[in-house]
Write a protein that holds these residues in place. Structure first.
Motif, PDB file in Angstrom:
ATOM      1  N   ASN A   1      23.293 -79.478 104.623  1.00 33.94           N
ATOM      2  CA  ASN A   1      21.860 -79.995 104.204  1.00 33.94           C
ATOM      3  C   ASN A   1      21.220 -80.871 103.977  1.00 33.94           C
ATOM      4  O   ASN A   1      21.597 -81.614 103.864  1.00 33.94           O
ATOM      5  CB  ASN A   1      21.050 -78.722 102.424  1.00 33.94           C
TER       6      ASN A   1
ATOM      7  N   LEU B   1      16.574 -83.163 100.992  1.00 32.68           N
ATOM      8  CA  LEU B   1      15.225 -82.409  99.892  1.00 32.68           C
ATOM      9  C   LEU B   1      16.337 -80.720  99.710  1.00 32.68           C
ATOM     10  O   LEU B   1      16.492 -80.000  98.861  1.00 32.68           O
ATOM     11  CB  LEU B   1      13.952 -81.670 100.665  1.00 32.68           C
ATOM     12  N   ALA B   2      16.974 -80.265 100.782  1.00 30.49           N
ATOM     13  CA  ALA B   2      17.695 -78.996 100.906  1.00 30.49           C
ATOM     14  C   ALA B   2      18.468 -78.540  99.656  1.00 30.49           C
ATOM     15  O   ALA B   2      18.721 -78.048  98.414  1.00 30.49           O
ATOM     16  CB  ALA B   2      18.105 -78.273 101.492  1.00 30.49           C
TER      17      ALA B   2
ATOM     18  N   PRO C   1      17.401 -77.783  95.433  1.00 37.29           N
ATOM     19  CA  PRO C   1      17.500 -76.214  94.598  1.00 37.29           C
ATOM     20  C   PRO C   1      18.512 -75.906  93.948  1.00 37.29           C
ATOM     21  O   PRO C   1      19.437 -75.705  92.838  1.00 37.29           O
ATOM     22  CB  PRO C   1      16.681 -75.315  95.634  1.00 37.29           C
ATOM     23  N   TYR C   2      20.096 -76.322  94.976  1.00 35.42           N
ATOM     24  CA  TYR C   2      21.194 -76.439  94.147  1.00 35.42           C
ATOM     25  C   TYR C   2      21.898 -76.597  93.045  1.00 35.42           C
ATOM     26  O   TYR C   2      21.956 -76.943  92.395  1.00 35.42           O
ATOM     27  CB  TYR C   2      22.418 -77.100  95.631  1.00 35.42           C
TER      28      TYR C   2
ATOM     29  N   ARG D   1      21.261 -74.543  89.959  1.00 34.97           N
ATOM     30  CA  ARG D   1      22.336 -74.378  89.769  1.00 34.97           C
ATOM     31  C   ARG D   1      23.871 -74.500  89.250  1.00 34.97           C
ATOM     32  O   ARG D   1      24.613 -73.650  89.265  1.00 34.97           O
ATOM     33  CB  ARG D   1      23.106 -72.973  90.800  1.00 34.97           C
TER      34      ARG D   1
ATOM     35  N   MET E   1      15.026 -72.389  87.229  1.00 35.00           N
ATOM     36  CA  MET E   1      15.138 -72.502  88.892  1.00 35.00           C
ATOM     37  C   MET E   1      14.213 -73.377  89.060  1.00 35.00           C
ATOM     38  O   MET E   1      13.576 -72.921  89.692  1.00 35.00           O
ATOM     39  CB  MET E   1      15.657 -71.030  89.536  1.00 35.00           C
ATOM     40  N   CYS E   2      13.994 -74.022  87.996  1.00 39.03           N
ATOM     41  CA  CYS E   2      12.920 -75.438  88.217  1.00 39.03           C
ATOM     42  C   CYS E   2      12.616 -75.989  89.727  1.00 39.03           C
ATOM     43  O   CYS E   2      11.707 -75.944  90.843  1.00 39.03           O
ATOM     44  CB  CYS E   2      13.038 -76.337  87.307  1.00 39.03           C
ATOM     45  N   ASN E   3      13.811 -76.467  90.240  1.00 35.66           N
ATOM     46  CA  ASN E   3      14.033 -77.573  91.362  1.00 35.66           C
ATOM     47  C   ASN E   3      12.123 -78.007  92.087  1.00 35.66           C
ATOM     48  O   ASN E   3      11.120 -77.981  91.887  1.00 35.66           O
ATOM     49  CB  ASN E   3      13.233 -76.214  92.671  1.00 35.66           C
TER      50      ASN E   3
END
Lengths: 102, 374, 203, 182, 397
Positions: B60, B63-64, B67-68, B71, B157-159
Motif C-alpha cells: 500500500n 498514507l494507506a 490506518p493499519y 490495529r 481506530m483513530c488514524n
C-alpha cells in the motif's frame, strides 16, 4: 432387634475387612481392609453399651471415641509410609516390596 | 483414566493455558509443564492474531499504512500513529507544525494514562478481583476514549496523525473537557491506589514474584516500564527528546527489585507523571496550522533511503524501520513491537513459580496480542 | 505496618463508598441502556462512507465523477467503481456502479481525504448488522447516495466548510469562464491590449 | 400376611420405625463394605468405603450414641477418607482400572478362606451364647454433657495421651511423606 | 389462632395439625406430616433465598462497580433467577465420554445433601429449632465434611486435568480451614457451656448497661473468634479471596469444568445454600441468633431479626467478593496454618481468661491483651515480607 443381630453384622463387617486385608495386593486396599475391621470393633462397643443395663456407664462410648482417634492417626501414618514406599520402588504392589527377601 | 504423563517424570502434568483463556489478554497460548503446583517448563505459542501487517504495508501507499498502525497495539492507537509518522518524517525530513507537536504530546500522554489505568484493571482481574478495579479503570478510560472520538472520529481506530502534523484541529471545547478530566485524574488514581497498593493479598501475590535484575533486563532487550521496574533509568522521551518533550518537566520513576510489584507500581507512578505533563502541555498549546502545508499526503514519494523512528509507547520502545526506494510504496516496513520483545523473558521468569503466578507475571509484562503477532 | 489487616479494610472502604455512591451521585453510573437511550455521538464520529448528492434527484445531483482516486487509495481496496457510458459509448462523468463492501471497509476515512470533488463523506449510522453476509453488506449506489441536507444534519461544521469550498470553486470557475468568454467575444478590437492584460490576470 | 404386618405396624409404629432405623443403615453398611472390598477400581473402592463410614455413623446415631456418630462422621468421612483418596491419587494415578490387583497364585483364595472360617466361628459363638438374646431395652441416650464430664473426669489421662498420640502421628506422617528436597 | 406475630409460624403449624387431628389421623402420621411441613418450609425459604441471592449478588457486584446489573428480566431484574433456572435446565447436560459417569453423576447429589442437612440445627426463631440436638455444633461440622467428598468426586469424575488439579486444591483448602473454623466455634460453646445452638443463642441474651446487647461478637475474644469463623466460612464455601478451586484465571473452572446444565445448577445451588447455612451459623454463634439488638425492638418478631442478620452477613460476603483479589494456594494454606490456627488458640485462651476473671472490666482488658498481642506479632511477622513502605522508587529528572 436383639444384640445377636448387631453382633452378627459387625462380625460380617470384620470378615469383609479381613478378606480385603489378606487377599488384595494393593497396599491401600489393605489399609481400607484395616479401617473396616476397626469400624466393626467400634460397632461392637456401641452395641454392648446400648444393651447394657445402666446406659449411664459410658465406658463403651468413651472407648469408641479413643479408638476413632487412634484409627485416624494409624491411617495417616500408614498412608504416609505407603507414599514413601511408592516413591522408593515406584509401585504400591505388596509383592514388589521384596528387597529384604534375599 | 488417562493422565498425560509428560516426558520428564510421570509426576508432571502438561497443561495448555490455551488461546481460549479468560486472562491471556488476547489469543496467546502457553504450554506449561507442571510438577504439582510449580511450573517446570513454559513454552509460549503465539501467532494466532498474525495479520501480515508488514507485507500489506509494502503493497500500500505510505498514507494507506497509517490506518493499519491503529490495529497494532489496539489499546494505544495514537502512539502507534505517532511512531509511524515520526519515522516517515525522519525519512523524508518533514518538519512538524508547532501546534501539531503539542496535540501529539497531549494525545500520547492521554493514551499512556488510559493504557496504564486499563493495565491496573487487567492485573486485578487476573488475580480474581471480579473486575471491580477493571470497571473503575474502564469508567475513566471511557472518558478518555470519548475525547479521542470527538477529536479523531473513532474511539480506538483513530488514524489521526499525518506526515508533518495531524489530520484535523481540536474541536471547540475539547481542551476544556480535557483540562477537567486531567484535573480530576489524581483523585481517581488515589482511589485506585487506596483499593490496591495497601492490600495485603495483593502484596502477597505480587511482591517477590519473578524478580528481574537490571542487566538481565538490558540483555533481554526489555523496554518501557518493565525495564524501568528493573532499575534501569532509560526513557526514550528523555533519551531521544523526540517531539517537544524537552519543554516539559517530568520525572522518570524506576524500581529497585524489578518484581511484579515494581512493574505494577512503576505504571501507577508513570500515570501520575503523565498527568503532570498534560497539565503543562494544555496550558501552553499555541494556535496555528495543524499540519505542515508543504507535506504531501497522497502520492507521497519520499527520497530513497532508510530511517528508524522510535517513541516511548506505554508498553515500551515502539519503533518503525522504513526503507524507501523512491516509489510511492515502502520497500520495507519493519515494526519493533515492545510487547513481543518484553515477552521473550516470560519462560525464564515463570519457571519455578506457581501456576497462579504465571497469569500475574504475564499480566505484569502487559502485552497486547495485536502488537505481538502483528 | 501496624495493623496487618488495614490494607484490606481500606480497599473495602473504597468499594463501600462506590456502592453507596452509585445510589447517590448520578455521574458514577455511566451505563447507557442502549436500545432505549441512544449514545450521543460527537460531531466528528464516523462509521462508513456515503455519497453526497446536491438538490433532490440523487442521480443527477451526484458529486462523484468516478475519477476512481478513492478506489486506488483505499487501503483494503473495498470500493468498486464502473464508469457510466452514454448510448454512443462515450464515457460520461458519472459512475454506473459504485459499490463499497462495508464488511471489508475499516472506516479509515482516507477516501474522504483524497476525494478532490468532496463527493464521499463519513456517515454516523452504525446499526448496519444484517443476516446475510454477502448481499446486504455490499452497499450499492442507491444505498450509498444521501442528500446534502442529511450531510448537514450529521456533520454541520464540516458540511458548511465543504459547501464554502464548493462555492469558492464555482465562483472561480465562473470568473474564469466569464473572462474567457469576454476574451472570445471581443477578439479583434482589444485582443492585443486585453490579451496582455489577461495574462497577468490569470497566473 | 400383609394385614397382620400392617396391624403390628400400626400398633406401635415408633418402635418399628426405631428398629428399621437401625437395620436399614446396617444393610447399607454391609453392602458398601462388600462392594469396597471387591471393587477393582481403587477410587470406587475408596468412595464406597466413605459410604460405609457414613452408614456406620448413622447406625451409631440410631443406637442412641449421637455424639459418637457425629465424631465418626467428622473424623472418618472428613479426614480419613480424604487421606486415603489423596494417597491413591499420589501413588497410582495411571494403572487404576487395569490390574486385577489380587495377590499372585492361590494366596487370595487362602486369605478369603481364613476370613470366612473366622466368621463362621464368630457367628457360632454369637448365636450360641444366652447373653445375646436380650431384647433391646428402653431407648437410652448419652447426653453430651455426661460424655464431657466423663472425659474430663476419670478419663482425662487417656484424653491427653490421645492428644499427644495424634500430634505425634501428625508430625510423623508429615515428615515421612515430605519430599526430601535437598 | 395466631396469638402474636412472634410465634405466627408455630401457631399456623399447630392449627393445621389440629385440623388434621380432628379428621382422625393417627398420631404418628401427624408427627411425620409436621416434620415434612417444617422441612418443606425451610427448604422453600432457603431455595427462594438462593434464587434471590443469585440475582442480588450480581446486582450488588454491579452497584459496587458503578453499573446497573441485570434489570431486563422483570422489574429490577427480579425474574432473572427464573431465566437462569430455565437456561440451566434446558442446557444440554454433556458428560465427557471417558468420564467415570457414576461418580460424575453422584457428585452434585453428594454436594447438595450436606448443604441441606446442615439447615436442621440452626435456631430460626425464639423456639423454632427444627432439630433440638444437644450436640448441634458437632452435627454441623460432621455433616459439613461431606462437601469435601463431593468436591473430590466432581474433580475425579470429569477425568480432566484441570478439574483434578482444582479438586486437589479445593480439598487442601477446605481441610486446612476446617480446623480454625471448628476451634472458633468451640470457643462460643465453651463460654455458653453447651454444644446446642439454642443454648448458645440464649447465652447471648440480655443487655449490658441497659442497651448494649451481650452478643459474643462484641467481646474481644468473641470478635476475634467471629472474624476467624467468618474468614473460614468464606474459605469453606469457596468464596471470594479463597475461590481458588474455580480460579477462572488459572484452571478455567476447577472441578466444575466438565459440568453443564442441571448438574452445574445443583452445584451452584449447593454453594449458595451452603453459604447461607454457614452465615446462619455465624449469626447464631456470634451475632446473637434471633436476639433483637436493642431491648425495645422486641416487637419485631425474632425470626425477622434472624433473617435480617443472615442477609446482612451474606451482603458482606458479596461485598468482600467484589473487592479482594484471590489468594495463591501456598499463601492460602500458610495463612490458615500459620495465622488463623494460632489466632484461634489465642481466642480460646482469651475466652477462658475472660470467663475466669469474672467477666468484669479487668477481664476485658486481659482478654483483649491475650488476643491483641498475638495478632500484632503474627500479623506483622506475616506481612513483614511485603511491607509497602520499604519499597522505595527513585526518580530521575
Amino acid at each position: 432387634m436383639t444384640l445377636q443381630i448387631l453382633l452378627a453384622i459387625s462380625a460380617i463387617l470384620f470378615a469383609f475387612g479381613l478378606a480385603a486385608a489378606l487377599s488384595r495386593s494393593n497396599a491401600i486396599m489393605i489399609v481400607i481392609g484395616i479401617e473396616l475391621m476397626l469400624g466393626a470393633a467400634n460397632l461392637n462397643f456401641i452395641a454392648f453399651w446400648r444393651f447394657s443395663e445402666n446406659p449411664s456407664d459410658l465406658a463403651g462410648i468413651l472407648f469408641v471415641i479413643f479408638s476413632i482417634g487412634v484409627a485416624a492417626a494409624e491411617a495417616a501414618v500408614g498412608l504416609a509410609i505407603i507414599i514413601l514406599v511408592h516413591r522408593r520402588i515406584r509401585s504400591v504392589e505388596v509383592d514388589d516390596a521384596s528387597n529384604l527377601k534375599g | 483414566m488417562s493422565f498425560l504423563p509428560s516426558l520428564e517424570s510421570p509426576q508432571t502434568i502438561d497443561v495448555s493455558l490455551g488461546p481460549q483463556h479468560p486472562s491471556t489478554h488476547g489469543v496467546f497460548r502457553m504450554n506449561v509443564t507442571l510438577d504439582g503446583e510449580t511450573v517446570t517448563r513454559l513454552q509460549p505459542v503465539f501467532g494466532y492474531l498474525h495479520r501480515n501487517h508488514e507485507k500489506i504495508a509494502e503493497g500500500n501507499s505510505w498514507l494507506a499504512a497509517m490506518p493499519y498502525t491503529d490495529r497494532l497495539d489496539y489499546i494505544c492507537p495514537l502512539t502507534n500513529n505517532w511512531a509511524y509518522a515520526l519515522a516517515v518524517e525522519k525519512l523524508a525530513g518533514i518538519e512538524v507544525a508547532e501546534r501539531a507537536e503539542f496535540i501529539r504530546v497531549i494525545t500520547a500522554e492521554l493514551t499512556r494514562l488510559q493504557n496504564h489505568v486499563a493495565f491496573l484493571g487487567f492485573v486485578l482481574g487476573d488475580m480474581g478481583a471480579w473486575g471491580t478495579a477493571l470497571m473503575y479503570a474502564f469508567r475513566e478510560r471511557e472518558k478518555i476514549l470519548d475525547l479521542f472520538e470527538s477529536l479523531t472520529g473513532a474511539r480506538m481506530m483513530c488514524n489521526y496523525m499525518r506526515f508533518g502534523g495531524c489530520r484535523c484541529d481540536l474541536p471547540p471545547g475539547w481542551l476544556d473537557t480535557t483540562r477537567k478530566l486531567v484535573d480530576g485524574f489524581p483523585k481517581f488514581l488515589d482511589e485506585m491506589e487506596a483499593l490496591l497498593t495497601g492490600n495485603e493479598i495483593l502484596l502477597a501475590r505480587l511482591q517477590g514474584v519473578a524478580p528481574m535484575t537490571a542487566d538481565r533486563a538490558i540483555n533481554g532487550g526489555m523496554s518501557g516500564p518493565v525495564l524501568r521496574a528493573a532499575g534501569v533509568d532509560y526513557d526514550i522521551r528523555k533519551v531521544d527528546n523526540y517531539g517537544i518533550y524537552n519543554r516539559f518537566k517530568f520525572r522518570v520513576p524506576r524500581g529497585t527489585v524489578g518484581d511484579c510489584y515494581d512493574r505494577f507500581m512503576i505504571r501507577v507512578l508513570e500515570a501520575r507523571e503523565s498527568v503532570g505533563i498534560l497539565k503543562q502541555a494544555i496550558a501552553v498549546i499555541p494556535e496555528g496550522p495543524v499540519v505542515n502545508p508543504k507535506a504531501k499526503q497522497r502520492g507521497f514519494r519520499p527520497p530513497a533511503g532508510e530511517a528508524y523512528g522510535r517513541i516511548e509507547g506505554p508498553k515500551g520502545e515502539l519503533g518503525f524501520y522504513l526503507i524507501a526506494d523512491g516509489s510511492d510504496k515502502p520497500y520495507r516496513f519493519r515494526i519493533r513491537p515492545p510487547s513481543l520483545i518484553n515477552l521473550t523473558l516470560l519462560e525464564e521468569l515463570c519457571v519455578g513459580t506457581k501456576i497462579a503466578d504465571v497469569m500475574v507475571i504475564l499480566g505484569s509484562i502487559d502485552i497486547v496480542l495485536g502488537e505481538v503477532d502483528r | 505496618m501496624i495493623f496487618p489487616g488495614s490494607g484490606i479494610l481500606k480497599g473495602l472502604a473504597v468499594t463501600a463508598r462506590n456502592f453507596a455512591g452509585s445510589y447517590v451521585e448520578k455521574d458514577r453510573l455511566t451505563t447507557e441502556q442502549y436500545p432505549e437511550e441512544r449514545p450521543k455521538l460527537p460531531e466528528a464520529a464516523r462509521s462508513f462512507p456515503f455519497l453526497v448528492y446536491d438538490g433532490d434527484n440523487p442521480e443527477t445531483g451526484m458529486r462523484c465523477v468516478s475519477c476512481k482516486i478513492c478506489e486506488k487509495e483505499c487501503p483494503p481496496q473495498c470500493i468498486y467503481i464502473i464508469q457510466d457510458r452514454d448510448e454512443a459509448g462515450k464515457a460520461i462523468k458519472r459512475p454506473k456502479v459504485f459499490d463499497i463492501d462495508i464488511s471489508v471497509c475499516m472506516s479509515c476515512q482516507i477516501c474522504v481525504e483524497v476525494c478532490p470533488f468532496e463527493s464521499i463523506r463519513m456517515d454516523q449510522d452504525y446499526e448496519l448488522s444484517s443476516f446475510d453476509r454477502f448481499g446486504s453488506l455490499i452497499l450499492d449506489k442507491p444505498k450509498l447516495l444521501k442528500s446534502n441536507s442529511y450531510y448537514h444534519s450529521i456533520h454541520p461544521t464540516e458540511a458548511a466548510e465543504t459547501d464554502g469550498r464548493i462555492e469558492a470553486d464555482r465562483l472561480k470557475k465562473e470568473a474564469a469562464a466569464a473572462a474567457k468568454a469576454a476574451k472570445a467575444a471581443a477578439p479583434s478590437v482589444v485582443s492585443a491590449s486585453s490579451s496582455s492584460s489577461q495574462q497577468e490576470g490569470k497566473p | 400376611m400383609v394385614t397382620d404386618f400392617l396391624k403390628t405396624c400400626c400398633a406401635d409404629p415408633m418402635k418399628l420405625i426405631g428398629e428399621w432405623f437401625v437395620i436399614l443403615p446396617a444393610l447399607v453398611l454391609l453392602l458398601a463394605a462388600a462392594a469396597a472390598v471387591v471393587m477393582r477400581n481403587l477410587i470406587h473402592a475408596a468412595l464406597l468405603l466413605t459410604l460405609s463410614f457414613i452408614a456406620l455413623g448413622i447406625v451409631f446415631i440410631a443406637l442412641g450414641a449421637e455424639f459418637v456418630g457425629f465424631v465418626q462422621l467428622l473424623v472418618y468421612v472428613g479426614a480419613v477418607a480424604m487421606v486415603i483418596v489423596f494417597s491413591i491419587l499420589l501413588t497410582k494415578p495411571d494403572q487404576l482400572t487395569k490390574s486385577r490387583n489380587l495377590l499372585s497364585g492361590f494366596a487370595p483364595a487362602a486369605g478369603v478362606a481364613v476370613a470366612f472360617t473366622a466368621l463362621a466361628a464368630l457367628l457360632g459363638f454369637i448365636f450360641s451364647s444366652p447373653l445375646a438374646k436380650k431384647p433391646m431395652p428402653a431407648p437410652a441416650s448419652a447426653p453430651v454433657a455426661a460424655i464431657g464430664e466423663a472425659l474430663m473426669g476419670d478419663y482425662v489421662i487417656a484424653l491427653i495421651v490421645l492428644g499427644i498420640l495424634l500430634t505425634a502421628a501428625l508430625v510423623g506422617a508429615a515428615v515421612i511423606a515430605m519430599e526430601d528436597k535437598p | 389462632m395466631i396469638s402474636s406475630l412472634e410465634s405466627a409460624p408455630i401457631d399456623v403449624l399447630h392449627w393445621f395439625l389440629g385440623l388434621l387431628g380432628s379428621f382422625g389421623v393417627p398420631a404418628w402420621i401427624l408427627a411425620i406430616i409436621s416434620a415434612l411441613i417444617i422441612i418443606g418450609t425451610i427448604i422453600g425459604v432457603f431455595l427462594s433465598l438462593f434464587a434471590l441471592t443469585s440475582v442480588m449478588e450480581r446486582k450488588i457486584l454491579a452497584r459496587v462497580q458503578n453499573r446497573y446489573g441485570p434489570n431486563r428480566a422483570g422489574p429490577f431484574g427480579l425474574f432473572q433467577p427464573i431465566a437462569d433456572g430455565i437456561k440451566m435446565i434446558t442446557k444440554e447436560d454433556l458428560v465427557p465420554r471417558t468420564a467415570d459417569w457414576i461418580v460424575h453423576f453422584l457428585a452434585p447429589v453428594v454436594m447438595m445433601v450436606p448443604a441441606l442437612l446442615v439447615l436442621a440445627i440452626i435456631p430460626y426463631g425464639r423456639d423454632m429449632v427444627p432439630a433440638e440436638l444437644d450436640a448441634g455444633i458437632l452435627y454441623f461440622f460432621a455433616v459439613g465434611a461431606g462437601t469435601e467428598v463431593a468436591v473430590f468426586m466432581a474433580g475425579w469424575g470429569s477425568n480432566n486435568k484441570y478439574s483434578v488439579l482444582g479438586a486437589m486444591r479445593a480439598i487442601a483448602q477446605m481441610i486446612s480451614y476446617e480446623l480454625p473454623l471448628v476451634i472458633s466455634a468451640i470457643v462460643t460453646a465453651m463460654i455458653s457451656g453447651s454444644l446446642s445452638p439454642s443454648a448458645i443463642v440464649s447465652a447471648q441474651g440480655g443487655f449490658a448497661f441497659g442497651f448494649v446487647p451481650q452478643w459474643f461478637a462484641l467481646t474481644p475474644w468473641g470478635f476475634t473468634a467471629g472474624l476467624i469463623f467468618y474468614i473460614c466460612a468464606l474459605a469453606e464455601s469457596n468464596r471470594s479471596p479463597f475461590d481458588l478451586p474455580e480460579g477462572e484465571s488459572e484452571l478455567v473452572a476447577g472441578h466444575l469444568t466438565e459440568y453443564s446444565g442441571f448438574k452445574y445448577a445443583t452445584f451452584f445451588m449447593a454453594e449458595y445454600v451452603g453459604m447461607f447455612a454457614i452465615c446462619g451459623m455465624f449469626v447464631t454463634l456470634f451475632l446473637g441468633g434471633w436476639q433483637a439488638p436493642l431491648p425495645f425492638l422486641d416487637i419485631i418478631p425474632s425470626w425477622c431479626w434472624f433473617l435480617g442478620k443472615v442477609c446482612f452477613v451474606a451482603f458482606t460476603m458479596i461485598w468482600v467478593r467484589a473487592t479482594l483479589p484471590r489468594l495463591r494456594i501456598d499463601h492460602l494454606l500458610a495463612f490458615a496454618w500459620k495465622f488463623l490456627l494460632p489466632m484461634s488458640f489465642a481466642a480460646f485462651l482469651s475466652a477462658a481468661c475472660w470467663h475466669y476473671a469474672g467477666r468484669g472490666p479487668l477481664a476485658w482488658i486481659l482478654s483483649l491483651a491475650i488476643v491483641g498481642i498475638p495478632y500484632l506479632l503474627l500479623g506483622n511477622a506475616f506481612t513483614n515480607r511485603f511491607s509497602v513502605s520499604r519499597r522505595t522508587y527513585l526518580f530521575s529528572e
